[in-house]
Design a protein around this motif. Structure first.
Motif, PDB file in Angstrom:
ATOM      1  N   VAL A 147      12.615 -15.502  10.733  1.00  0.00           N
ATOM      2  CA  VAL A 147      12.882 -16.701  11.243  1.00  0.00           C
ATOM      3  C   VAL A 147      13.943 -17.012  10.101  1.00  0.00           C
ATOM      4  O   VAL A 147      13.895 -16.838   8.852  1.00  0.00           O
ATOM      5  N   HIS A 148      15.159 -17.736  10.698  1.00  0.00           N
ATOM      6  CA  HIS A 148      16.365 -18.174   9.927  1.00  0.00           C
ATOM      7  C   HIS A 148      16.159 -19.536   9.994  1.00  0.00           C
ATOM      8  O   HIS A 148      16.544 -20.288  11.144  1.00  0.00           O
ATOM      9  N   ILE A 149      16.107 -20.359   8.932  1.00  0.00           N
ATOM     10  CA  ILE A 149      16.050 -21.777   9.001  1.00  0.00           C
ATOM     11  C   ILE A 149      17.127 -22.400   7.984  1.00  0.00           C
ATOM     12  O   ILE A 149      17.332 -21.883   7.006  1.00  0.00           O
ATOM     13  N   GLN A 150      17.820 -23.552   8.668  1.00  0.00           N
ATOM     14  CA  GLN A 150      18.971 -23.994   7.761  1.00  0.00           C
ATOM     15  C   GLN A 150      18.458 -24.482   6.693  1.00  0.00           C
ATOM     16  O   GLN A 150      17.495 -25.388   6.789  1.00  0.00           O
ATOM     17  N   SER A 151      19.261 -24.507   5.439  1.00  0.00           N
ATOM     18  CA  SER A 151      18.736 -25.005   4.257  1.00  0.00           C
ATOM     19  C   SER A 151      18.509 -26.594   4.355  1.00  0.00           C
ATOM     20  O   SER A 151      19.791 -27.271   4.879  1.00  0.00           O
ATOM     21  N   GLY A 152      17.716 -27.372   3.997  1.00  0.00           N
ATOM     22  CA  GLY A 152      17.531 -28.574   4.035  1.00  0.00           C
ATOM     23  C   GLY A 152      17.269 -29.159   5.654  1.00  0.00           C
ATOM     24  O   GLY A 152      16.787 -30.431   5.644  1.00  0.00           O
ATOM     25  N   ALA A 153      16.850 -28.322   6.498  1.00  0.00           N
ATOM     26  CA  ALA A 153      16.456 -28.789   7.838  1.00  0.00           C
ATOM     27  C   ALA A 153      15.303 -29.768   7.648  1.00  0.00           C
ATOM     28  O   ALA A 153      15.081 -30.476   8.578  1.00  0.00           O
ATOM     29  N   VAL A 179      12.243 -31.973  12.679  1.00  0.00           N
ATOM     30  CA  VAL A 179      12.452 -30.645  12.374  1.00  0.00           C
ATOM     31  C   VAL A 179      11.968 -30.044  13.581  1.00  0.00           C
ATOM     32  O   VAL A 179      10.416 -30.168  13.870  1.00  0.00           O
ATOM     33  N   ALA A 180      12.586 -28.924  14.023  1.00  0.00           N
ATOM     34  CA  ALA A 180      11.738 -28.316  15.062  1.00  0.00           C
ATOM     35  C   ALA A 180      10.758 -27.161  14.937  1.00  0.00           C
ATOM     36  O   ALA A 180       9.976 -26.655  15.830  1.00  0.00           O
ATOM     37  N   ALA A 181      10.668 -26.884  13.651  1.00  0.00           N
ATOM     38  CA  ALA A 181       9.515 -25.863  13.241  1.00  0.00           C
ATOM     39  C   ALA A 181       9.134 -26.239  11.993  1.00  0.00           C
ATOM     40  O   ALA A 181       9.927 -26.370  10.893  1.00  0.00           O
ATOM     41  N   THR A 182       7.649 -26.290  11.621  1.00  0.00           N
ATOM     42  CA  THR A 182       7.072 -26.620  10.301  1.00  0.00           C
ATOM     43  C   THR A 182       6.701 -25.554   9.756  1.00  0.00           C
ATOM     44  O   THR A 182       6.814 -24.261  10.319  1.00  0.00           O
ATOM     45  N   PRO A 183       6.420 -25.221   8.388  1.00  0.00           N
ATOM     46  CA  PRO A 183       6.081 -24.269   7.877  1.00  0.00           C
ATOM     47  C   PRO A 183       4.834 -23.487   8.370  1.00  0.00           C
ATOM     48  O   PRO A 183       4.769 -22.218   8.471  1.00  0.00           O
ATOM     49  N   GLU A 184       3.776 -24.127   8.829  1.00  0.00           N
ATOM     50  CA  GLU A 184       2.770 -23.702   9.653  1.00  0.00           C
ATOM     51  C   GLU A 184       3.318 -22.892  10.749  1.00  0.00           C
ATOM     52  O   GLU A 184       2.986 -21.823  11.080  1.00  0.00           O
ATOM     53  N   MET A 242      10.318 -41.810  13.182  1.00  0.00           N
ATOM     54  CA  MET A 242       9.965 -42.580  11.939  1.00  0.00           C
ATOM     55  C   MET A 242       8.380 -42.304  11.450  1.00  0.00           C
ATOM     56  O   MET A 242       8.341 -42.728  10.324  1.00  0.00           O
ATOM     57  N   VAL A 243       8.152 -41.264  12.227  1.00  0.00           N
ATOM     58  CA  VAL A 243       6.690 -40.582  11.369  1.00  0.00           C
ATOM     59  C   VAL A 243       7.197 -38.989  11.504  1.00  0.00           C
ATOM     60  O   VAL A 243       6.538 -38.301  12.148  1.00  0.00           O
ATOM     61  N   PRO A 244       8.176 -38.607  10.822  1.00  0.00           N
ATOM     62  CA  PRO A 244       8.911 -37.580  11.187  1.00  0.00           C
ATOM     63  C   PRO A 244       7.829 -36.217  10.524  1.00  0.00           C
ATOM     64  O   PRO A 244       7.980 -35.106  11.409  1.00  0.00           O
ATOM     65  N   ALA A 281      11.556 -34.600   6.996  1.00  0.00           N
ATOM     66  CA  ALA A 281      10.275 -34.661   7.508  1.00  0.00           C
ATOM     67  C   ALA A 281       9.189 -34.354   6.306  1.00  0.00           C
ATOM     68  O   ALA A 281       7.948 -33.724   6.663  1.00  0.00           O
ATOM     69  N   SER A 282       9.782 -34.325   5.145  1.00  0.00           N
ATOM     70  CA  SER A 282       8.933 -33.777   3.983  1.00  0.00           C
ATOM     71  C   SER A 282       8.399 -32.295   3.856  1.00  0.00           C
ATOM     72  O   SER A 282       7.290 -31.928   3.383  1.00  0.00           O
ATOM     73  N   TYR A 283       9.351 -31.557   4.361  1.00  0.00           N
ATOM     74  CA  TYR A 283       8.959 -30.157   4.277  1.00  0.00           C
ATOM     75  C   TYR A 283      10.237 -29.456   3.646  1.00  0.00           C
ATOM     76  O   TYR A 283      11.347 -28.936   4.018  1.00  0.00           O
ATOM     77  N   PRO A 284      10.236 -29.282   2.032  1.00  0.00           N
ATOM     78  CA  PRO A 284      11.244 -28.709   1.333  1.00  0.00           C
ATOM     79  C   PRO A 284      11.489 -27.228   1.622  1.00  0.00           C
ATOM     80  O   PRO A 284      10.612 -26.699   2.399  1.00  0.00           O
TER      81      PRO A 284
END
Length: 338
Positions: free
Chosen positions: A33-39, A16-21, A329-331, A43-46
């Motif tokens: 910041v608008h993020i698509q639901s499930g994006a 994903v192009a941006a993490t919560p941090e 593979m190491v998302p 990568a283990s970022y709900p």
């Protein structure tokens, strides 16, 4: 400024192009910041961690209509119409793909390809090629260890002694150096080759043996210096000598990891069909240039013509790994470093 982060839709892409941090930093600077639901789920970022960071969950069209859109890979044909004209796109956009560049221009998008950032000290924080190649080199060794039918380290047990695996790494850029370090941690005996003499010290500092192919002409020495952190195409005379050396070392190797890529050009052939035929049964070849090499029997290989993109195949008793997106593979960490 409204920033959109859509979900990646290309096959095998889990980043994903941006993490919560990242989102938290952008929001603290006053951006929306608008993020698509499930994006970020792959990568283990709900979604809830993005909400906590201050993002708003939206659907795909809303994410693409932002002033700035952050992506990992170039948009697909179905995604391009979702951009608003005059919008800005930032991502890994393959700037050497003229057709893709034309598609973005037709859509009226101002695009910034992160691969085009200079590979200098000041621009290291923008160097996504290095950050993702570092992960690919690490994952390549783990895949090889999984598929190799023997142990990687030497083991002395009551049942007998197991020899350490011999690993040959071709190309000592960021991916190759990380592959050396990872294979060393697993206890393998490592040899590595690269066209650039400057990397010999780096290879040896990580505990590998440098396979030296002497230069016989000024043309060969000049080409070996590389440009901007990248290797350059070598003259045929040098490639012939390197091919003979690689052939002999690959015959003795248990694992071969090839990482050679040249921007804007087809990946060089380092492991020939004859070399694969001469390799030991059960050995493993991980080709990080899969799908970007010369065409062979109707399909593009990699550093080896027998490599098949996004497949694991067995040819002449050798397991050939052709995954084209090892970093994905190491998302979680790949997304964070991206």
């Amino acid at each position: 400024m409204k920033i959109g982060i859509p979900a990646e839709t290309r096959p095998h892409e889990m980043r994903v192009a941006a993490t919560p941090e990242t989102v938290k930093k952008l929001v603290s600077q006053g951006h929306l910041v608008h993020i698509q639901s499930g994006a970020g789920v792959s990568a283990s970022y709900p979604d809830d961690v993005y909400l906590t960071a201050g993002a708003q969950l939206v659907d795909a069209p809303a994410a693409f209509r932002a002033d700035i859109v952050l992506k990992v890979q170039a948009p697909t044909d179905s995604e391009l119409p979702l951009f608003k004209r005059g919008g800005v796109l930032i991502g890994m956009l393959d700037p050497f793909d003229a057709d893709n560049t034309a598609r973005l221009a037709t859509a009226g998008v101002t695009a910034f390809a992160l691969e085009a950032a200079p590979r200098t000290t000041r621009a290291q924080s923008l160097d996504v090629l290095s950050s993702q190649a570092n992960i690919a080199g690490y994952k390549a060794v783990l895949l090889a260890a999984t598929l190799y039918p023997r142990f990687m380290p030497m083991l002395m047990t009551a049942a007998g002694t197991v020899k350490a695996a011999r690993v040959l790494i071709l190309g000592a850029g960021v991916a190759g150096l990380q592959a050396i370090a990872t294979a060393k941690r697993l206890g393998a005996v490592i040899e590595a080759s690269d066209v650039r003499p400057a990397v010999k010290e780096q290879i040896e500092s990580l505990g590998a043996k440098f396979l030296d192919v002497p230069y016989e002409t000024d043309e060969e020495r000049e080409a070996a210096q590389g440009v901007g952190g990248y290797a350059r195409p070598m003259p045929p005379s040098w490639l012939t000598r390197q091919s003979a050396l690689v052939h002999e070392r690959a015959k003795q190797a248990d694992v071969v990891i090839s990482t050679a890529l040249i921007p804007g050009r087809a990946a060089p052939t380092l492991i020939s069909v004859d070399t694969v035929q001469a390799m030991k049964p059960g050995s493993v070849l991980v080709d990080l240039a899969a799908g970007r090499g010369a065409e062979y029997e109707g399909q593009r290989g990699g550093n080896c013509p027998l490599t098949e993109a996004d497949k694991v195949v067995i040819k002449h008793g050798v397991t050939i790994v052709g995954y084209t997106n090892l970093a994905s593979m190491v998302p979680a960490d790949a997304s964070s470093l991206y």
